[in-house]
Write a protein that holds these residues in place. Structure first.
Motif, short mmCIF file in Angstrom:
data_model
loop_
_atom_site.label_atom_id
_atom_site.label_comp_id
_atom_site.label_asym_id
_atom_site.label_seq_id
_atom_site.Cartn_x
_atom_site.Cartn_y
_atom_site.Cartn_z
N ARG A 1 15.11 13.62 1.57
CA ARG A 1 14.14 12.25 2.14
C ARG A 1 13.01 13.09 3.41
O ARG A 1 12.20 12.12 4.41
N THR A 2 12.85 13.52 2.54
CA THR A 2 11.22 14.88 3.51
C THR A 2 10.19 15.19 2.40
O THR A 2 10.26 15.54 1.80
N TYR A 3 9.43 14.55 2.59
CA TYR A 3 8.03 14.67 2.20
C TYR A 3 7.04 15.17 3.66
O TYR A 3 6.52 14.56 4.70
N ALA A 4 6.00 15.34 2.71
CA ALA A 4 4.80 16.28 3.63
C ALA A 4 3.43 15.40 2.24
O ALA A 4 3.06 15.27 1.20
N PHE A 5 1.96 15.86 3.39
CA PHE A 5 1.20 15.33 2.87
C PHE A 5 -0.34 15.79 3.87
O PHE A 5 0.27 16.04 4.99
N GLN A 6 -1.09 16.94 3.15
CA GLN A 6 -2.14 17.24 3.18
C GLN A 6 -3.25 16.67 3.25
O GLN A 6 -4.36 17.11 3.37
N PHE A 7 -2.96 15.42 3.21
CA PHE A 7 -4.72 14.48 3.25
C PHE A 7 -3.60 12.78 3.89
O PHE A 7 -3.08 12.93 4.18
N HIS A 8 -4.81 11.87 3.98
CA HIS A 8 -5.00 10.90 5.04
C HIS A 8 -4.76 9.80 4.12
O HIS A 8 -5.23 8.85 3.95
N VAL A 9 -3.49 9.47 3.38
CA VAL A 9 -3.31 8.13 2.41
C VAL A 9 -4.19 6.71 3.19
O VAL A 9 -3.98 5.85 2.46
N GLU A 10 -3.68 6.79 4.65
CA GLU A 10 -4.13 5.29 4.85
C GLU A 10 -5.37 5.35 5.02
O GLU A 10 -6.06 4.41 6.12
N MET A 11 -6.55 6.70 4.53
CA MET A 11 -7.58 6.00 4.81
C MET A 11 -8.34 5.20 3.78
O MET A 11 -7.62 4.73 2.74
N THR A 12 -9.65 4.35 4.27
CA THR A 12 -9.98 3.77 3.95
C THR A 12 -11.21 3.61 3.10
O THR A 12 -11.70 4.58 3.71
N PRO A 13 -12.20 3.29 2.72
CA PRO A 13 -13.96 3.52 1.98
C PRO A 13 -14.56 3.51 3.43
O PRO A 13 -15.31 3.92 3.99
N ARG B 1 -22.94 11.04 -0.67
CA ARG B 1 -22.05 11.05 -1.31
C ARG B 1 -20.15 11.14 -2.05
O ARG B 1 -20.62 9.84 -2.18
N ILE B 2 -20.20 11.39 -0.33
CA ILE B 2 -18.25 10.98 -0.28
C ILE B 2 -18.42 9.74 -0.01
O ILE B 2 -17.33 8.90 -0.13
N ILE B 3 -19.48 8.96 0.99
CA ILE B 3 -18.93 7.63 1.35
C ILE B 3 -19.47 6.56 0.17
O ILE B 3 -18.38 5.23 -0.47
N ALA B 4 -20.22 6.67 -1.27
CA ALA B 4 -20.81 6.32 -2.18
C ALA B 4 -19.20 6.23 -3.26
O ALA B 4 -18.73 5.52 -4.13
N GLN B 5 -18.56 7.84 -3.56
CA GLN B 5 -17.48 8.41 -4.10
C GLN B 5 -15.74 7.14 -3.45
O GLN B 5 -15.76 6.77 -3.50
N ALA B 6 -15.98 7.31 -1.97
CA ALA B 6 -14.86 6.76 -1.78
C ALA B 6 -15.11 5.22 -1.85
O ALA B 6 -13.93 4.72 -2.07
N ARG B 7 -16.18 4.67 -2.01
CA ARG B 7 -16.34 3.48 -2.67
C ARG B 7 -15.84 2.27 -3.57
O ARG B 7 -15.63 1.34 -4.01
N ASP B 8 -16.62 3.36 -4.85
CA ASP B 8 -16.39 3.51 -5.91
C ASP B 8 -14.71 3.94 -6.46
O ASP B 8 -14.12 2.97 -7.70
N SER B 9 -13.66 4.33 -5.29
CA SER B 9 -12.71 5.05 -6.16
C SER B 9 -11.73 3.88 -5.02
O SER B 9 -10.27 4.01 -4.56
N ALA B 10 -11.75 2.69 -4.73
CA ALA B 10 -11.92 2.36 -3.67
C ALA B 10 -10.18 1.56 -3.74
O ALA B 10 -8.80 1.72 -3.45
N ASN B 11 -10.55 1.10 -5.48
CA ASN B 11 -9.14 0.55 -5.82
C ASN B 11 -8.14 1.70 -5.93
O ASN B 11 -6.79 1.09 -5.87
N ASP B 12 -8.43 2.53 -6.57
CA ASP B 12 -7.68 3.45 -6.81
C ASP B 12 -6.59 4.12 -5.59
O ASP B 12 -5.66 4.35 -5.18
N PHE B 13 -7.30 4.08 -4.69
CA PHE B 13 -7.27 4.56 -3.57
C PHE B 13 -5.78 3.77 -2.70
O PHE B 13 -4.72 4.64 -2.82
#
Length: 91
Positions: free
Chosen positions: A24-36, A61-73
């Motif tokens: 039951r212990t999970y650790a994340f080194q990223f923000h899974v809740e982030m949206t584009p 480029r970061i912003i464009a990639q986030a928008r392009d990957s929105a469904n995957d996120f």
């Protein structure tokens, strides 16, 4: 990661992006809740740091990639949240 932990995610910049320890212990080194939109806002709020630390045009480029990957996120975030809810017996 701790001895006995199971790696779950990695990137070229970080070998241990996520791991599970025991049942039951999970650790994340990223923000899974982030949206584009939240990523774009962070880039805008930290323009100086982005321009200083990354190559020219990286912020756009970061912003464009986030928008392009929105469904995957969304798909990955939903899987992570559903798994945590199921493992913890919250649902």
């Amino acid at each position: 990661i701790p001895k006995g932990a199971t790696p779950l995610a990695y990137s070229t910049r970080c070998a241990n992006q996520a791991f599970r320890f025991a049942d039951r212990t999970y650790a994340f080194q990223f923000h899974v809740e982030m949206t584009p939109d939240s990523i774009a806002e962070c880039v805008r709020l930290h323009t100086r740091e982005v321009e200083r630390e990354l190559p020219k045009g990286a912020g756009d480029r970061i912003i464009a990639q986030a928008r392009d990957s929105a469904n995957d996120f969304r798909v990955i975030s939903r899987q992570i949240f559903d798994t945590v809810i199921n493992v913890c017996g919250i649902a």
